[in-house]
Design an enzyme around this catalytic site. Structure first.
Site, PDB file in Angstrom:
ATOM      1  N   ASP A   1       0.853  -1.189   0.000  1.00 12.93           N
ATOM      2  CA  ASP A   1       0.000   0.000   0.000  1.00 12.93           C
ATOM      3  C   ASP A   1       0.891   1.242   0.000  1.00 12.93           C
ATOM      4  O   ASP A   1       2.123   1.137  -0.057  1.00 12.93           O
ATOM      5  CB  ASP A   1      -0.960   0.000   1.204  1.00 12.93           C
ATOM      6  CG  ASP A   1      -2.302   0.657   0.856  1.00 12.93           C
ATOM      7  OD1 ASP A   1      -2.292   1.841   0.446  1.00 12.93           O
ATOM      8  OD2 ASP A   1      -3.347   0.001   0.961  1.00 12.93           O
TER       9      ASP A   1
ATOM     10  N   HIS B   1      -2.749   3.348  -4.541  1.00 11.95           N
ATOM     11  CA  HIS B   1      -2.303   2.824  -3.242  1.00 11.95           C
ATOM     12  C   HIS B   1      -0.870   2.318  -3.309  1.00 11.95           C
ATOM     13  O   HIS B   1      -0.573   1.209  -2.844  1.00 11.95           O
ATOM     14  CB  HIS B   1      -3.258   1.713  -2.772  1.00 11.95           C
ATOM     15  CG  HIS B   1      -4.498   2.239  -2.117  1.00 11.95           C
ATOM     16  ND1 HIS B   1      -4.510   2.718  -0.822  1.00 11.95           N
ATOM     17  CD2 HIS B   1      -5.762   2.404  -2.578  1.00 11.95           C
ATOM     18  CE1 HIS B   1      -5.733   3.131  -0.511  1.00 11.95           C
ATOM     19  NE2 HIS B   1      -6.508   2.971  -1.559  1.00 11.95           N
TER      20      HIS B   1
ATOM     21  N   GLU C   1      -9.849   3.014  -5.226  1.00  4.72           N
ATOM     22  CA  GLU C   1      -9.398   4.383  -4.986  1.00  4.72           C
ATOM     23  C   GLU C   1      -8.192   4.775  -5.848  1.00  4.72           C
ATOM     24  O   GLU C   1      -7.127   5.057  -5.336  1.00  4.72           O
ATOM     25  CB  GLU C   1      -9.071   4.550  -3.497  1.00  4.72           C
ATOM     26  CG  GLU C   1     -10.288   4.338  -2.620  1.00  4.72           C
ATOM     27  CD  GLU C   1      -9.990   4.470  -1.134  1.00  4.72           C
ATOM     28  OE1 GLU C   1     -10.872   4.970  -0.421  1.00  4.72           O
ATOM     29  OE2 GLU C   1      -8.895   4.082  -0.690  1.00  4.72           O
TER      30      GLU C   1
HETATM   31  C1  NAG Z   1     -10.881   2.483   2.343  1.00  2.54           C
HETATM   32  C2  NAG Z   1      -9.627   2.028   1.614  1.00  2.54           C
HETATM   33  C3  NAG Z   1      -8.571   1.429   2.535  1.00  2.54           C
HETATM   34  C4  NAG Z   1      -8.551   2.114   3.897  1.00  2.54           C
HETATM   35  C5  NAG Z   1      -9.921   1.987   4.513  1.00  2.54           C
HETATM   36  C6  NAG Z   1     -10.023   2.515   5.929  1.00  2.54           C
HETATM   37  C7  NAG Z   1     -10.738  -0.003   0.738  1.00  2.54           C
HETATM   38  C8  NAG Z   1     -10.958  -0.946  -0.386  1.00  2.54           C
HETATM   39  N1  NAG Z   1      -9.944   1.081   0.537  1.00  2.54           N
HETATM   40  O1  NAG Z   1     -11.229   3.722   1.847  1.00  2.54           O
HETATM   41  O2  NAG Z   1      -7.315   1.489   1.924  1.00  2.54           O
HETATM   42  O3  NAG Z   1      -7.592   1.556   4.738  1.00  2.54           O
HETATM   43  O4  NAG Z   1     -10.850   2.676   3.714  1.00  2.54           O
HETATM   44  O5  NAG Z   1     -11.195   2.074   6.540  1.00  2.54           O
HETATM   45  O6  NAG Z   1     -11.247  -0.223   1.798  1.00  2.54           O
END
Ligand code: NAG
Length: 503
Positions: free
Chosen positions: A132, A199, A293
């Site tokens: 990440d 990421h 994202e």
């Molecule tokens: C999401 C992000 C993740 C992050 C998380 C925190 C996904 C697929 N992506 O926005 O990278 O750590 O929130 O709750 O979950």
């Protein structure tokens, strides 16, 4: 009345006359019986001990876990537990937990403890989020800067939301193979994730040439006039236009603008080496490619991408994303692997037959329909029920933005979505996430994971007819003491017993 305190609740329990204090069994007398269904087992609990039938290797594991839970129950009621039969198998084949070792490195020994607990609640997939913005956690031969640069992160900036203690570490290939063997012995598959094309700031600090390079001054000037730019705050504007050579491993949460450049030959060479390495370590069929994202502004601005979109007749960056996912999927196929993705509802990025995860708050009902229509398989990870990094009790830190996900909220997860079976037959199971921006150690992770994961486990395993919030709470209470004895870890969740996040 209540009989056995088993989580997840078995499909069928027939209570018989009498009590038993004898839970001994002879594994050599266990009988193979495939008619019990995948992962299924049956127990006959009598005063003379227990006899086991099992459908397959996992079924035998599941039988043993149920017996461990019965032992815990007997420990609390020495007069004995009722005799009876249990016939059991999971409603869903996929019952997963994701551990985010990219944000916060977790030593192998701690990962094994995480596995021990998920095993106890019959989860069968460990999903390792290995890369990440904040860290890269596995070695790729020929790319030493992954270790020297991308696996080390300094502490987050300032206190409050977005603040994280420093974290460094990388597994060796051998450690990951050990983990795979440890999981296999417990009937658990391991799914590695490499998140692309976003990421990826840790990788960007180590190898900026794999990312979209800065656009020409003309292009930047024109872009500065657009709403896409002017609508952003100063920090975002600056991040967006930072050259990849100046990008650092991220020290806060949030979303990075820096994307891999699909036009970079070095990028494809690197991912070929990375996938080859993953294929060597992880025998399972699946590699999760993330795909969440990934704001496309830098693809929009990138000269190489712009030219390639034109040449390929791609109308926009959404089509570019679809092409990129397709090419990554082909790369995986060369090594016999299948891709999975976090589902992004807005766009048609995926190939028919692929498995995606629903996760965004409020989006699951629409995602269930859209994926059914598109011929995709779906894992349920809705933020409202399965994001276990979110706070569980009023008063627990919400890190400045997270919604409350109480135990009851987790138990409200309905994998059938209240729909006729033929509209949800593409749903393969349930999955919890433990995003670790604010979970620096195993202790922090388990604190947020349990008891909530027990609720998700029951929803992934038990048929609707066996669900009961009342019964679940009683069983969870009964699990508290033996859980502490087994795992050296409390299930008590109070206003103020959450481990603090310290530098
Ligand atoms: C999401 C992000 C993740 C992050 C998380 C925190 C996904 C697929 N992506 O926005 O990278 O750590 O929130 O709750 O979950």
């Amino acid at each position: 009345g209540p009989s056995y305190n088993i989580i997840p609740e078995p499909v069928r329990i027939e209570q018989k006359q009498g009590m038993t204090q004898n839970l001994r069994f002879d594994i050599k007398n266990a009988k193979l019986d495939p008619s019990l269904g995948a992962e299924g087992y049956a127990l006959d609990i009598t005063p003379q001990g227990i006899s086991i039938r099992y459908a397959d290797k996992r079924g035998l594991e599941n039988a043993k876990i149920t017996i461990l839970q019965l032992e815990d129950q007997l420990g609390a009621s020495p007069a004995g537990i009722p005799c009876g039969t249990i016939t059991d198998k999971p409603a869903y084949a996929w019952r997963g937990m994701m551990c985010d070792v990219a944000r916060s490195f977790m030593p192998l020994e701690d990962l094994k403890k995480f596995v021990d607990v998920m095993h106890f609640y019959k989860f069968n997939v460990l999903h390792l989020h290995l890369t990440d913005d904040q860290g890269w956690r596995f070695p790729v031969p020929g790319y030493d800067r992954l270790k020297t640069v991308a696996s080390t992160r300094g502490p987050g900036d300032g206190g409050g939301p977005g603040w994280m203690p420093a974290s460094s570490g990388m597994y060796t290939a051998q450690e990951l193979k050990d983990l795979v063997a440890y999981c296999k012995a417990r009937g658990i598959d391991v799914v590695p994730e490499i998140d692309v094309p976003g990421h990826n700031q840790a990788l960007c600090e180590a190898y900026p040439e794999l990312f979209c390079q800065n656009p020409s001054a003309d292009k930047v000037e024109a872009f500065k006039q657009t709403q896409a730019y002017t609508s952003k705050n100063d920090a975002q504007k600056q991040e967006l236009l930072t050259a990849p050579q100046d990008v650092k491993t991220r020290r806060s949460g949030g979303v990075s603008y820096h994307l891999l450049c699909p036009q970079s030959k070095e990028m494809w060479k690197f991912y070929e080496a990375a996938v080859k390495q993953l294929a060597d370590i992880f025998p399972g069929k699946i590699i999760h490619l993330g795909g969440d994202e990934a704001p496309a502004e830098r693809w929009e601005l990138c000269a190489a991408c712009t030219e390639a979109r034109k040449a390929k007749g791609q109308k926009n960056t959404n089509e570019e994303m679809r092409g990129f996912f397709k090419d990554m999927t082909s790369l995986l196929a060369k090594y016999g692997k299948e891709a999975q993705f976090w589902f992004e509802l807005e766009d048609d990025f995926y190939q028919k037959g692929q498995t995606v995860y629903t996760w965004r708050l409020g989006k699951t009902p629409a995602t269930v329909n859209a994926t059914k229509k598109a011929g995709l398989k779906l894992v349920l990870t809705p933020g409202e029920h399965c994001y276990l990094d979110y706070p569980q009790l009023p008063g627990h830190s919400n890190r400045g933005w997270m919604p409350m996900v109480t135990l009851e909220k987790c138990y409200q997860l309905d994998p059938t979505q209240g729909k006729p079976a033929d509209q949800v037959d593409h749903i393969v199971g349930v999955h919890c996430t433990l995003w670790a921006e604010q979970l620096p150690t195993l202790e922090h992770t388990l604190y947020r994971a349990y008891p909530r994961a027990m609720a998700v486990a029951e929803k992934g395993w038990s048929p609707k007819s066996a669900w009961s919030w009342e019964r679940f709470q009683q069983k969870m209470e009964a699990h508290k003491k033996p859980f502490e004895k087994r795992f050296g870890y409390t299930l008590e969740r109070t206003m103020d017993n959450e481990p603090a996040v310290k530098p």
